[in-house]
Scaffold this active site. Structure first.
Site, PDB file in Angstrom:
ATOM      1  N   GLY A   1      28.989  -4.002  42.893  1.00 42.54           N
ATOM      2  CA  GLY A   1      29.695  -4.926  41.932  1.00 42.54           C
ATOM      3  C   GLY A   1      29.801  -4.472  40.586  1.00 42.54           C
ATOM      4  NE  ARG A   2      30.177  -8.352  36.907  1.00 46.21           N
ATOM      5  CZ  ARG A   2      30.600  -9.653  37.029  1.00 46.21           C
ATOM      6  NH1 ARG A   2      31.538 -10.369  36.346  1.00 46.21           N
ATOM      7  NH2 ARG A   2      29.717 -10.384  37.636  1.00 46.21           N
ATOM      8  CB  ILE A   3      25.088  -3.954  37.722  1.00 47.23           C
ATOM      9  CG1 ILE A   3      25.372  -5.120  36.628  1.00 47.23           C
ATOM     10  CG2 ILE A   3      23.843  -2.907  37.420  1.00 47.23           C
ATOM     11  CD1 ILE A   3      24.032  -5.893  36.516  1.00 47.23           C
TER      12      ILE A   3
ATOM     13  NE  ARG B   1      30.113  -9.896  49.504  1.00 49.79           N
ATOM     14  CZ  ARG B   1      30.013 -10.837  48.734  1.00 49.79           C
ATOM     15  NH1 ARG B   1      29.660 -12.172  49.130  1.00 49.79           N
ATOM     16  NH2 ARG B   1      30.020 -10.762  47.404  1.00 49.79           N
TER      17      ARG B   1
ATOM     18  CB  ALA C   1      19.369  -6.735  42.984  1.00 52.29           C
ATOM     19  NE  ARG C   2      17.599 -13.169  40.289  1.00 49.79           N
ATOM     20  CZ  ARG C   2      18.022 -12.574  39.084  1.00 49.79           C
ATOM     21  NH1 ARG C   2      18.031 -11.411  38.930  1.00 49.79           N
ATOM     22  NH2 ARG C   2      18.892 -13.394  38.345  1.00 49.79           N
TER      23      ARG C   2
ATOM     24  CD  GLU D   1      10.794 -11.577  39.154  1.00 50.80           C
ATOM     25  OE1 GLU D   1      10.967 -10.609  39.994  1.00 50.80           O
ATOM     26  OE2 GLU D   1      11.436 -11.964  38.237  1.00 50.80           O
TER      27      GLU D   1
ATOM     28  CG  HIS E   1      13.161  -9.735  36.089  1.00 49.83           C
ATOM     29  ND1 HIS E   1      13.404 -10.826  37.034  1.00 49.83           N
ATOM     30  CD2 HIS E   1      14.544  -9.549  35.740  1.00 49.83           C
ATOM     31  CE1 HIS E   1      14.697 -11.032  37.256  1.00 49.83           C
ATOM     32  NE2 HIS E   1      15.415 -10.022  36.487  1.00 49.83           N
ATOM     33  CB  ILE E   2      12.127  -5.455  31.225  1.00 52.46           C
ATOM     34  CG1 ILE E   2      11.676  -4.186  31.857  1.00 52.46           C
ATOM     35  CG2 ILE E   2      11.276  -6.115  30.972  1.00 52.46           C
ATOM     36  CD1 ILE E   2      10.806  -3.173  30.947  1.00 52.46           C
TER      37      ILE E   2
END
Ligand code: 8YV
Length: 332
Positions: free
Chosen positions: A159-161, A182, A242-243, A272, A290-291
């Site tokens: 995607g964008r990132i 995808r 990401a996550r 987290e 997560h920064i």
């Protein structure tokens, strides 16, 4: 404006006070400058009577919470990711959900690239060594890592990132880029990124440095587990901005311990802010809290956009970045 008729909003976490003040022009605002982490029941209770909520990734917005607060019209997440929102539940109840895309793309890409470089070049591990006072001589193989320039950059989620990271690799570091997503980019989009779509197994087998930049969902849960790690090169690095939950952290800890892969860089974790204790003991993993979006300018832009969305949604305007614009049809 007559305060009796003004909508009420909850700002669930502490945010830049001057940006919260923009809400006070239009709304009754309950904010949280002490940054108390509300438990579930407390969050539901504090939302009573509120038409809008300013949330971050820590607040879960689901059917139970919405049913307890049928007056809620808009939930505005200060994050691009919105796996903390049940979008179907929002849409079914005519609740608009918004997020903060675009404003964090370049900052997050900077960090993803930096974390990958720190991982490949063993920066955290060598810094800990130096701080422990163990650096007393040069050695030919001291903290030798793997090169970033010219290596194959693998990206899962384009995607964008993902594209912003690919651009850094292709333009700044002469990296061939392979990606799996995808949807495939057009040849015109791929060319400047030096990027080639491959299936997931090829991505895992060929990447020297693999970056994860895909949204978290039931489909992407444990997209990287023991089987996937087993396909990677033993010299490869894995970086996740990401996550948590996209990587099976327990399986990753085993792979890192056994040197199935060389190293990992993690900004996000399953469960987290708790971190799998096995990861904390390993030398070959760089851990950050997560920064990835945490530059001052970008965090201000994210908060500002989340406020813009709330103001527009509750004053008859057009929210700049809706997730479920179809919820407005339901509400009408
Ligand atoms: C946030 C993020 O800092 O935007 C996202 O999806 O993960 C981060 O930029 C975090 O989610 C807090 O809301």
């Amino acid at each position: 404006m007559n305060t009796a008729t003004r909508p009420s909003v909850l700002v669930a976490r502490a945010v830049f006070p001057d940006i919260v003040d923009r809400l006070r022009v239009h709304f009754e605002v309950e904010d949280n400058p002490e940054d108390v982490i509300f438990g579930r029941a407390e969050l539901i209770r504090r939302l009573h009577g509120k038409q809008g909520a300013f949330t971050t990734g820590s607040e879960r917005i689901d059917a139970e919470l919405l049913d307890a607060n049928p007056q809620l019209r808009v939930v505005s997440n200060m994050a691009v990711g919105y796996n903390n929102f049940d979008i179907a539940a929002c849409t079914a109840r005519g609740v608009l959900a918004t997020n903060t895309p675009d404003v964090l793309t370049e900052t997050t890409a900077d960090f993803g690239f930096a974390l990958m470089m720190a991982t490949a070049r063993r920066m955290a591990e060598s810094e800990r060594f130096l701080r422990r006072g163990e650096w007393n001589r040069w050695a030919y193989d001291m903290f030798t890592g793997s090169d970033v320039h010219g290596a194959t950059l693998g990206i899962l989620g384009m995607g964008r990132i993902g594209q912003a990271i690919a651009r850094r690799g292709a333009s700044g570091f002469g990296m061939p880029v392979i990606y799996h997503n995808r949807s495939r980019l057009s040849p015109e989009q791929e060319a400047p990124l030096n990027a080639r779509w491959v299936d997931k197994a090829t991505l895992l087998r060929e990447a020297d440095h693999l970056l994860l930049v895909l949204p978290y969902s039931a489909t992407s849960h444990h997209a990287i587990g023991a089987a996937e790690l087993a396909l990677m090169k033993p010299t490869a690095t894995l970086t996740n901005v990401a996550r948590g939950g996209i990587v099976d952290d327990a399986a990753l800890a085993v792979a890192l311990r056994d040197r199935r892969i060389a190293a990992a860089g993690l900004d996000v974790f399953e469960g987290e802010p708790a971190v799998n204790p096995a990861l904390l003991t390993l030398p070959n993993v760089v851990l950050t809290p997560h920064i990835a979006s945490a530059s001052v300018a970008t965090r201000r832009a994210m908060a500002g956009l989340a406020v813009d969305n709330l103001i527009a949604a509750l004053t008859g305007g057009v929210p700049p970045t809706p997730i479920n614009a179809d919820s407005l049809v339901k509400r009408a």
